[in-house]
Write an enzyme that holds these catalytic residues in place. Structure first.
Site, short mmCIF file in Angstrom:
data_model
loop_
_atom_site.label_atom_id
_atom_site.label_comp_id
_atom_site.label_asym_id
_atom_site.label_seq_id
_atom_site.Cartn_x
_atom_site.Cartn_y
_atom_site.Cartn_z
N ASP A 221 41.14 -83.67 -77.46
CA ASP A 221 41.37 -82.22 -77.41
C ASP A 221 39.95 -81.88 -76.70
OD1 ASP A 221 42.79 -79.21 -77.79
OD2 ASP A 221 41.42 -79.15 -78.61
N GLU A 294 39.90 -85.42 -73.08
CA GLU A 294 40.11 -83.59 -72.20
C GLU A 294 39.20 -83.34 -72.37
OE1 GLU A 294 41.90 -78.65 -71.63
OE2 GLU A 294 41.31 -80.22 -73.72
C1 GLC Z 1 42.64 -77.64 -75.04
C2 GLC Z 1 43.93 -77.46 -75.52
C3 GLC Z 1 44.25 -75.91 -75.69
C4 GLC Z 1 43.22 -75.09 -76.50
C5 GLC Z 1 41.84 -75.42 -76.47
C6 GLC Z 1 41.26 -75.66 -78.18
O1 GLC Z 1 41.57 -77.43 -74.19
O2 GLC Z 1 43.98 -77.57 -74.43
O3 GLC Z 1 44.64 -75.48 -75.37
O4 GLC Z 1 43.28 -73.97 -77.07
O5 GLC Z 1 41.67 -77.27 -76.57
O6 GLC Z 1 41.65 -76.34 -79.39
#
Ligand code: GLC
Length: 578
Positions: A221, A294
């Site tokens: 994440d 991500e």
């Molecule tokens: C990422 C997740 C999102 C979350 C953020 C903080 O972007 O996909 O849903 O709010 O991280 O953890």
């Protein structure tokens, strides 16, 4: 054709063929489950792990080979699980560790890989580590980023102008510790200090813990937030320069992010984690464990996450190019550019991945128009590499309507009623539609945590199973085609035939040629495929049609004249092998 493909390979024109003995993930069909909204097994209106287990066979039915699940670990749910208070425990809302183990066991029987969401940037402020850090306990003191701020004219000010993704200062005053802590997201999500080796080791152990439990990998994440610029010799952090996007200092876009994201150290963290995964495989055997990361960074930076000359990185740095750069007006040349740009920027020997939606973005049909739902499913599933589908996109689910009163997403709730719809991620998180019955068959209870979208009676698994050209059946047919050697391992060429039609050719010596043809706009198009691809066989037949088609499956067509109805997208297969 062979000559052209080998020339193109040498020229690096975005062609690539996959080895027949390629690792499982390279051509996997991933499916993202948002557990809160997937299937509720106990009637409390919130999805859970037993619900996922119950529906694993559905993943099989739709040809999915791996699933990544948004977090289900212990959490006060300020960001619905992305604020973890215990990295090694299942939250009771989602079930127990035993439920998790059952889910993994069933997934293994079905040969569906399980990918866990690993949230390294921050914990919950209710995490024991943060509580101890806030109390100044020696071991934990520097687990997070603390700073006393500055006092000007008797008024205390935060250490810098950094803004949180969820609005407002990224610094929150802590009465107990008498210091500010950094939180790039919600104030209940304090950022870890990754410059502290002990923190790194804690997180490495989290990975080891879940590897031992049998997961096949991790979706990492918000990795690009992991490091901030190092404090200067006085322990201070510089302000970020102003952006001219907005005059609202509480809005994330108020500053230009040069110190809070994409720091040069960050990909190295991923390299370190990859070593842990590889070591685990070496020690325990089994198939490759993977990292999907991500990062919403410029493409040149994303590429660093694949690895460098000396280190392996993530197998799958998410390719968000289509999400970030396309809109409903984009023409076929734009699609062509974005796809080929990823393929040509990818370091050699690496593999592509394609993403068009997730739990943070509006539904595909709501962003690009309901007439383009099949288009993106066809594109994602016939491009070379792995595809990543967000739950419900196989049904063509649209954004659900969530009123301001019902809105729970912190990204929207921290703002204003006037424009909450722009920020809210709730519409893409409404419960999955299983049936046309009460509450879409999501729960046996009397309510759901977010309202069920109004069109569920039309777009749901049960109804779509029975409609031959439903989005669901198109998706399933695509998964069958995806088993074909040309699509599994073949080379690819992606071409705009004109501004309206995109074509993806997949071919492999000794096999059929496949061409996905996507009419992006709403006029009738007649195309000659020989204008864009060399050496094509003359005769093709329809291998996939949609509800926009007037042709039937199996109908013959010449490569020199294919007519596409408005928004029609099809897959053609040569009648002879090459
Ligand atoms: C990422 C997740 C999102 C979350 C953020 C903080 O972007 O996909 O849903 O709010 O991280 O953890």
């Amino acid at each position: 054709m062979t000559t052209w493909s080998s020339i193109a390979l040498v020229l690096g024109l975005g062609l690539l063929a996959v080895d027949a003995a390629a690792p499982w993930w390279q051509t996997a069909s991933f499916y993202q489950i948002y557990p809160r909204s997937f299937k509720d097994s106990d009637g409390n209106g919130i999805g859970d792990l037993n619900g996922v287990t119950e529906k694993l066979e559905y993943l099989k039915e739709i040809g999915v080979t791996a699933t990544w699940l948004s977090p289900f670990l212990r959490s006060p749910m300020a960001d619905f699980g992305y604020d973890i208070s215990d990295f090694k425990e299942v939250d009771p809302l989602f079930g127990t560790m035993e439920d998790f183990e059952n889910m993994v066991a069933r997934a293994k029987q079905l040969n569906v890989k399980i990918i866990l969401d690993f949230v390294p940037n921050h914990s919950s402020d209710e995490c024991d580590w943060f509580v101890r850090s806030a109390a100044g306990e020696e071991k934990y003191k520097d687990y997070y980023i603390w700073h006393p701020g500055f006092v000007e004219n008797g008024v205390r000010k935060p250490p810098s102008n950094w803004v949180s993704v969820f609005r407002g200062s990224a610094w929150e005053w802590h009465e107990g510790r008498q210091e500010y802590y950094l939180h790039q997201f919600h104030k209940k999500q304090p950022d870890f200090n990754f410059r502290n080796p002990v923190v790194r080791e804690e997180m490495n152990n989290v990975l080891r813990f879940w590897l031992e439990k049998g997961v096949d990998g991790f979706r990492v994440d918000a990795i690009y937030h992991a490091f901030e610029i190092e404090a200067d010799e006085n322990g201070n952090y510089p302000d970020e320069p102003r952006n001219d996007w907005t005059n609202d200092p509480d809005e994330y876009g108020y500053t230009h992010k040069i110190y809070t994201v994409d720091q040069p150290e960050t990909p190295h963290l991923v390299y370190e984690w990859r070593e842990i995964l590889d070591q685990f495989q070496e020690d325990n055997g089994g198939e490759e464990r993977i990292l999907m990361v991500e990062t919403w960074s410029p493409i040149e930076i994303v590429m660093h996450y694949y690895g460098n000359e000396t280190a392996e990185g993530a197998q799958i740095p998410f390719n968000f190019q289509l999400i970030v750069n396309l809109n409903e007006n984009s023409d076929a040349y734009h699609y062509e550019y974005l796809i080929n740009n990823w393929l040509s920027q990818m370091p050699s020997g690496k593999s592509a991945n394609w993403v068009i939606g997730n739990h943070d973005k509006n539904r595909v049909g709501s962003r690009f128009g309901a007439d383009r739902i099949d288009l993106f499913n066809i594109l994602l599933l016939t491009l070379p590499g792995c595809s990543i589908t967000y739950q419900g996109e196989e049904l063509g689910m649209l954004d659900g309507y969530v009123s301001w009163e019902d809105t729970v997403d912190p990204q929207a709730c921290n703002g204003y009623e006037e424009n909450y719809m722009w920020n809210s991620r709730d519409p893409a998180r409404t419960p999955m539609h299983w049936t046309n019955g009460k509450l879409a068959g999501f729960t046996s209870g009397s309510g759901t945590w977010l309202p069920v979208a109004q069109d569920y009676a039309e777009r749901n698994v049960q109804t779509e199973r029975g409609a031959p050209l439903s989005h669901l059946n198109v998706y399933k047919r695509l998964q069958q085609l995806r088993q074909e050697p040309s699509i599994q391992q073949g080379a690819a060429e992606i071409k705009a035939v004109n501004g309206y039609v995109l074509a993806v050719e997949r071919y492999l010596s000794g096999n059929y040629v496949y061409i996905s043809l996507l009419n992006i706009f709403d006029h009738i198009e007649n195309v000659n495929l020989n204008d864009v691809f060399r050496g094509l066989p003359d005769s093709f037949q329809y291998a996939l049609v949609t509800d926009k088609s007037i042709k039937q499956l199996g109908d013959k067509v010449s490569s020199s004249s294919v007519t596409l109805m408005p928004h029609e997208c099809v897959v053609l297969r040569s009648t002879t092998t090459i």
